[in-house]
Scaffold this motif. Structure first.
Motif, PDB file in Angstrom:
ATOM      1  N   MET A   1      45.835  51.046  31.594  1.00 44.12           N
ATOM      2  CA  MET A   1      46.934  50.193  32.026  1.00 44.12           C
ATOM      3  C   MET A   1      48.050  51.055  32.628  1.00 44.12           C
ATOM      4  O   MET A   1      48.340  52.139  32.128  1.00 44.12           O
ATOM      5  CB  MET A   1      47.464  49.399  30.818  1.00 44.12           C
TER       6      MET A   1
ATOM      7  N   GLN B   1      52.192  58.678  29.938  1.00 43.06           N
ATOM      8  CA  GLN B   1      52.421  59.816  30.823  1.00 43.06           C
ATOM      9  C   GLN B   1      53.252  59.291  31.996  1.00 43.06           C
ATOM     10  O   GLN B   1      52.813  58.398  32.726  1.00 43.06           O
ATOM     11  CB  GLN B   1      51.065  60.373  31.294  1.00 43.06           C
TER      12      GLN B   1
ATOM     13  N   LEU C   1      49.175  54.590  30.698  1.00 41.20           N
ATOM     14  CA  LEU C   1      48.979  54.427  29.264  1.00 41.20           C
ATOM     15  C   LEU C   1      47.635  55.007  28.849  1.00 41.20           C
ATOM     16  O   LEU C   1      46.614  54.759  29.505  1.00 41.20           O
ATOM     17  CB  LEU C   1      49.025  52.952  28.872  1.00 41.20           C
ATOM     18  N   ILE C   2      47.647  55.735  27.762  1.00 37.40           N
ATOM     19  CA  ILE C   2      46.424  56.347  27.253  1.00 37.40           C
ATOM     20  C   ILE C   2      46.214  55.819  25.835  1.00 37.40           C
ATOM     21  O   ILE C   2      47.172  55.661  25.077  1.00 37.40           O
ATOM     22  CB  ILE C   2      46.576  57.887  27.245  1.00 37.40           C
ATOM     23  N   GLY C   3      44.995  55.532  25.486  1.00 40.82           N
ATOM     24  CA  GLY C   3      44.707  55.034  24.133  1.00 40.82           C
ATOM     25  C   GLY C   3      44.278  53.581  24.193  1.00 40.82           C
ATOM     26  O   GLY C   3      43.873  53.074  25.229  1.00 40.82           O
TER      27      GLY C   3
ATOM     28  N   VAL D   1      43.711  48.457  34.373  1.00 40.22           N
ATOM     29  CA  VAL D   1      42.656  49.289  34.910  1.00 40.22           C
ATOM     30  C   VAL D   1      41.329  48.840  34.322  1.00 40.22           C
ATOM     31  O   VAL D   1      40.296  48.913  34.960  1.00 40.22           O
ATOM     32  CB  VAL D   1      42.945  50.771  34.601  1.00 40.22           C
ATOM     33  N   LYS D   2      41.364  48.338  33.111  1.00 38.56           N
ATOM     34  CA  LYS D   2      40.145  47.858  32.467  1.00 38.56           C
ATOM     35  C   LYS D   2      40.078  46.337  32.521  1.00 38.56           C
ATOM     36  O   LYS D   2      41.093  45.654  32.500  1.00 38.56           O
ATOM     37  CB  LYS D   2      40.122  48.305  31.005  1.00 38.56           C
TER      38      LYS D   2
ATOM     39  N   LYS E   1      29.970  47.192  30.790  1.00 36.78           N
ATOM     40  CA  LYS E   1      30.255  48.592  30.434  1.00 36.78           C
ATOM     41  C   LYS E   1      29.869  48.897  28.989  1.00 36.78           C
ATOM     42  O   LYS E   1      29.496  50.010  28.667  1.00 36.78           O
ATOM     43  CB  LYS E   1      31.738  48.897  30.645  1.00 36.78           C
TER      44      LYS E   1
ATOM     45  N   GLN F   1      35.697  54.956  35.847  1.00 35.39           N
ATOM     46  CA  GLN F   1      35.678  55.468  34.483  1.00 35.39           C
ATOM     47  C   GLN F   1      34.705  56.624  34.280  1.00 35.39           C
ATOM     48  O   GLN F   1      34.936  57.498  33.454  1.00 35.39           O
ATOM     49  CB  GLN F   1      35.298  54.326  33.525  1.00 35.39           C
TER      50      GLN F   1
ATOM     51  N   VAL G   1      44.984  61.756  32.916  1.00 33.58           N
ATOM     52  CA  VAL G   1      43.651  61.479  32.377  1.00 33.58           C
ATOM     53  C   VAL G   1      43.813  60.769  31.035  1.00 33.58           C
ATOM     54  O   VAL G   1      44.453  61.299  30.128  1.00 33.58           O
ATOM     55  CB  VAL G   1      42.849  62.775  32.189  1.00 33.58           C
ATOM     56  N   GLY G   2      43.292  59.566  30.942  1.00 37.40           N
ATOM     57  CA  GLY G   2      43.432  58.811  29.690  1.00 37.40           C
ATOM     58  C   GLY G   2      42.082  58.281  29.262  1.00 37.40           C
ATOM     59  O   GLY G   2      41.088  58.436  29.966  1.00 37.40           O
ATOM     60  N   SER G   3      42.064  57.628  28.136  1.00 40.79           N
ATOM     61  CA  SER G   3      40.782  57.106  27.657  1.00 40.79           C
ATOM     62  C   SER G   3      40.340  55.932  28.526  1.00 40.79           C
ATOM     63  O   SER G   3      39.186  55.589  28.598  1.00 40.79           O
ATOM     64  CB  SER G   3      40.902  56.661  26.212  1.00 40.79           C
ATOM     65  N   SER G   4      41.301  55.336  29.205  1.00 43.45           N
ATOM     66  CA  SER G   4      40.954  54.185  30.039  1.00 43.45           C
ATOM     67  C   SER G   4      40.687  54.596  31.469  1.00 43.45           C
ATOM     68  O   SER G   4      40.650  53.777  32.364  1.00 43.45           O
ATOM     69  CB  SER G   4      42.097  53.173  29.996  1.00 43.45           C
TER      70      SER G   4
END
Lengths: 338, 338, 338, 338
Positions: free
Chosen positions: A1, A29, A41-43, A65-66, A75, D7, D32-35
């Motif tokens: 996101m 970030q 956003l990460i996680g 993004v997802k 996926k 991804q 770089v993120g998990s998403s």
């Protein structure tokens, strides 16, 4: 996101939005550029309520993004889902052909049509007992009596039956009597009905795309059923509403490809409702098989000129028989069988 | 009703179609011209099932001359319907202003918003308890608890409450607790729900237009409720789905005029859901009053930046207060009062 | 043509409208029923200006029974039109495959793509020299220089060339240089351009359907060209604009069937622009052939990752080659050849 | 601009895309993120060809953070543009009222309408000389002769004249004769015409929104004219094409607000073409003024029942006069004057 801030955001705006995001449990970030500020956003961003973030005065946009669907998402489930109905499969190499009249009208009618579509090679019998009609004064279907006739037709032919549910009150009855429970286009976002079909049964649900619902919304409605525990969802493209008036709806065959890319669920095509004219049904059926659909749902009536509904979009049994023959080569050309 | 035959119809085709029509109990008048044959129907054409006629191979088209709705039709009820809710009227000279948050979130929130919108002059309180959400993972509303909070807010302010029903299971509860029962856009063609709301109650129903439903379909859904005996239907235009992506939906103010022409039912406008952006709400509200709407339904939240849903389309109480003031002159200019 | 009068029309209204119609040179037949009055027109109704009639205060509606297009109408020209371009045919048993890059970018690029699509079996080379771009700052094509490169590619391969005209100023140049002159979707109702293409040349015109134009409007645009004397019109379905955002446009394959029914003109399908994603092109091409299109127009680029436009919808030569092979069986199954 | 990678992108994919971006002259910041991976671009991203980037196999999406229009963008030109036409202003406090018949039909007609709309307070005279008609067999306008009649009407009344251009061949004539050059909905993306109107003149251009063009595309078409040097662009909302059939088009009043937010250009509303029915025009005009439009363009005809086109959407002079009176209060309520 990704959260995009407004161009005039200052240091304190960035800090405020960023702190809020961090407090919700994700890492961030921040990228400051001449074209504005973006926060990646990460996680586990599924905890983030997009609308809550958009409410902040400095937020220009929130970009996903997802995809928002999980259980329906390819996926997380790369293989095609194949659904088993009394030993017949939907989603595998063999195409599922569902055929029958718009409405159940009499014992003679439904049994005669059932026998003839079976002889032509159909694997499932469709027929409306409860009919969603635009007008309260139009024929509303034979209702419970129609269900009973479908059961008799099943007994006579061995074909599993597919029919539409319109009210949560009838779920128990449908679970007992029906092999594939259809949710019509107008109920695609009847979320309470979807939830109950997810919770109360593992019977396959044929989920038609709403008249003007996006592919993402359609998959989110499948997700409602799956989130309740019922992962046996079959999607059905049946035409969307556009400005064009020549056809009743516009059949969107690219939706079949989109669904196949985004999801592992099987998808069938209903050319009869899409076109609304019987003479288009055969060619559109061939196109649907060529594009890669897992099956077809086709209206067949022994006497279209006197059908109680949708007579002008129904094929006669002889035409259906010819269609089935002509589909064989197309199926073979795309690595499927009929 | 006019039946147009195909150009290549011969004498026997004309006779066949004509006999069928006559057997259904109408008189006919056949016109044979170089451009084809048309059969005009005289008498009670509501007994004719259009689709049954269209099924005949010689029929090119069936053209309705009369609208298919009756109880909702202005032709049979020339005066405006004015609906009385606890002494407050919708459809008369005075505009109905319905305001409140997208969702009920807490006692403090709903009571505080209720008081402030009342002070600004709103006549009704809206607030979602059961929320139709695209995602099964999104906040689904406080449900029964939300209803209780709405009742408390009503007690504190005296404002009648408007909230959405999503399932027929809850009709008894809604009849008891709610002053105006809202049917959301996604349920506009949930015909089983409409039928029950027609049969089981005389409470006013606020019927939102479906995302991509025509004006005729919308009036037919009102007809479903009215045919059951409940003639207290308030229509609500809330934007339609188009190709434009800048706004969430496209507010169709000409629909207000169409409905006023075709029907005697009152119609209100929801600019908040139509635009999806709070900064458009004030101007669109003024336009809705100028065009002749009977009222407005507006989202107001005490803390939009932290709203659980639709924060970006909610007005703050101060802004709503200003809007109410500015509406006075517009209302006066079109012969209405606030 | 049928004129429907308003329900409250009295004797003098009927007489007034009827006299006006008669004065325009048609015969009339008046039907008075309980549901209103209709006047059926007999004779040459093409002299009637529909809007002039609608302007009368007693006229509710004017209903056309005949299609407004003549030269494009299958009723007056039952056989399929087959267009000959340098000995290659469009509209006959053999499918027309038009392939090439979105834009001409360099001599190497266009010659290399031309050779490879020829080797794979394409019959025509496409390539944009003048590019209609939404932004004035985007690459506008190599223009005259691009035309020269197309001519070189034609010389090298013998493939006739198809390219888009954007301005009437260039008609003379296009007539001299180009084998099939393309009118893009955005110019489908650029009537002055259509008129000149009808008057000034007999070169085939490839007329793309506008983004949100109905099938009838599309055929009326063909009629503009044909009315000028140029009956060599090839229609091209390339997707319409709908609410769906996953695909660039929604490919409307039922339009192919509608056009085939209504008109004798050949119709080809452009799956590349419709989908906007290369990975959908192959399946949609198979569906287009299965539905009965007379050909395909497909974007092929030797280096899509660096294409100046529409790289994400272009096939690489190898993929195009595979597609051509797979189309053979589909073509055969529907009685066509590649 | 933000580039979102797929991804499954690995280190080498990230490096490849990033290097390409850097080589194009922008700075990048990789997250770089998990998403997934996102690359934020810093610097002058207008040099980036979005489609070139999208062609890379690892790129999932390219997201624009900035609007693609510059000269039309309010961010770079915060004040409203006010356009001066022979001393009359469009875009300022005073509303611009443009009125007149759909088509110029005769000297008597155009002069009589011109005088009457002037008496009622209109500031500009409209009238079609060159008419874009769906059918080649419909009245195409009086063309050059119509222009001459408009000039006579201007001389008689002093009203500046507004009329539609359909071909670049006529630009010189229009520059000489016409005060505001109208580009019709169907030509909104006739880019060659737009470019010439940008280059060849500084006369104001009234740019109608295309039938199914987004607000962004509309502003990009304005940008085509402005990029050529002519910044005198007046936008005109005239209804969009949707699924609704009751009205000819759906008037999108939220587009007025969107344009005012995104751009500094003036925007007027054409309720006559939007609704297609004269009885809606007055109410929609009031709504358009209430929402904040800078003016109106209204069809007025002295004898709508015999108008050569669009008679059913034209107001009679008396009705127009009443409308003008009723607009005064609405205008005042929103801080404008008539």
């Amino acid at each position: 996101m990704i959260v995009v801030l407004k161009q005039d955001s200052d240091e304190s705006d960035i800090t405020r939005v960023n702190s809020k995001l961090v407090s919700l449990g994700v890492q961030t970030q921040v990228t400051v550029g001449s074209s504005g500020v973006v926060i990646g956003l990460i996680g586990n961003t599924s905890v983030i309520n997009e609308e809550e973030i958009k409410g902040d005065k400095s937020v220009e946009d929130v970009i996903k993004v997802k995809e928002p669907f999980k259980k329906a998402n390819r996926k997380f489930h790369p293989d095609n889902t194949i659904i088993d109905i009394c030993g017949r499969k939907i989603g595998g190499e063999k195409l599922a052909i569902i055929a029958g009249p718009c409405s159940v009208e009499s014992p003679e009618q439904i049994i005669s049509v059932a026998k003839s579509v079976k002889d032509s090679g159909a694997g499932f019998l469709r027929g409306g007992a409860f009919k969603p009609r635009t007008s309260p004064y139009a024929f509303q279907g034979m209702r419970e009596e129609g269900l009973e006739l479908l059961k008799i037709a099943r007994e006579e032919t061995g074909l599993p039956i597919v029919t539409e549910i319109m009210s949560p009150y009838l779920i128990d009855k449908f679970i007992e009597d029906v092999d594939i429970i259809q949710v019509g286009a107008r109920n695609m976002q009847n979320f309470e009905l979807l939830k109950e079909l997810g919770r109360a049964t593992r019977k396959p649900i044929l989920l038609k795309r709403g008249l003007s619902n996006t592919i993402e919304e359609w998959l989110m409605s499948a997700e409602y059923i799956m989130a309740g525990g019922n992962e046996n969802v079959i999607l059905c493209e049946r035409g969307i509403r556009t400005f064009e008036k020549f056809t009743r709806n516009t059949l969107d065959l690219s939706a079949v490809l989109a669904v196949k890319k985004l999801s592992h669920l099987p998808v069938v095509v209903d050319p009869s409702h899409a076109a609304g004219m019987w003479w288009m049904v055969e060619d559109l059926s061939r196109a649907a098989v060529a594009v890669g659909a897992d099956g077809l749902i086709i209206e067949v009536h022994n006497d279209p000129a006197n059908a109680k509904c949708d007579g002008d979009q129904s094929l006669k049994p002889e035409r259906f028989d010819n269609l089935m023959k002509s589909l064989k080569d197309i199926a073979k050309a795309v690595g499927r069988e009929l």
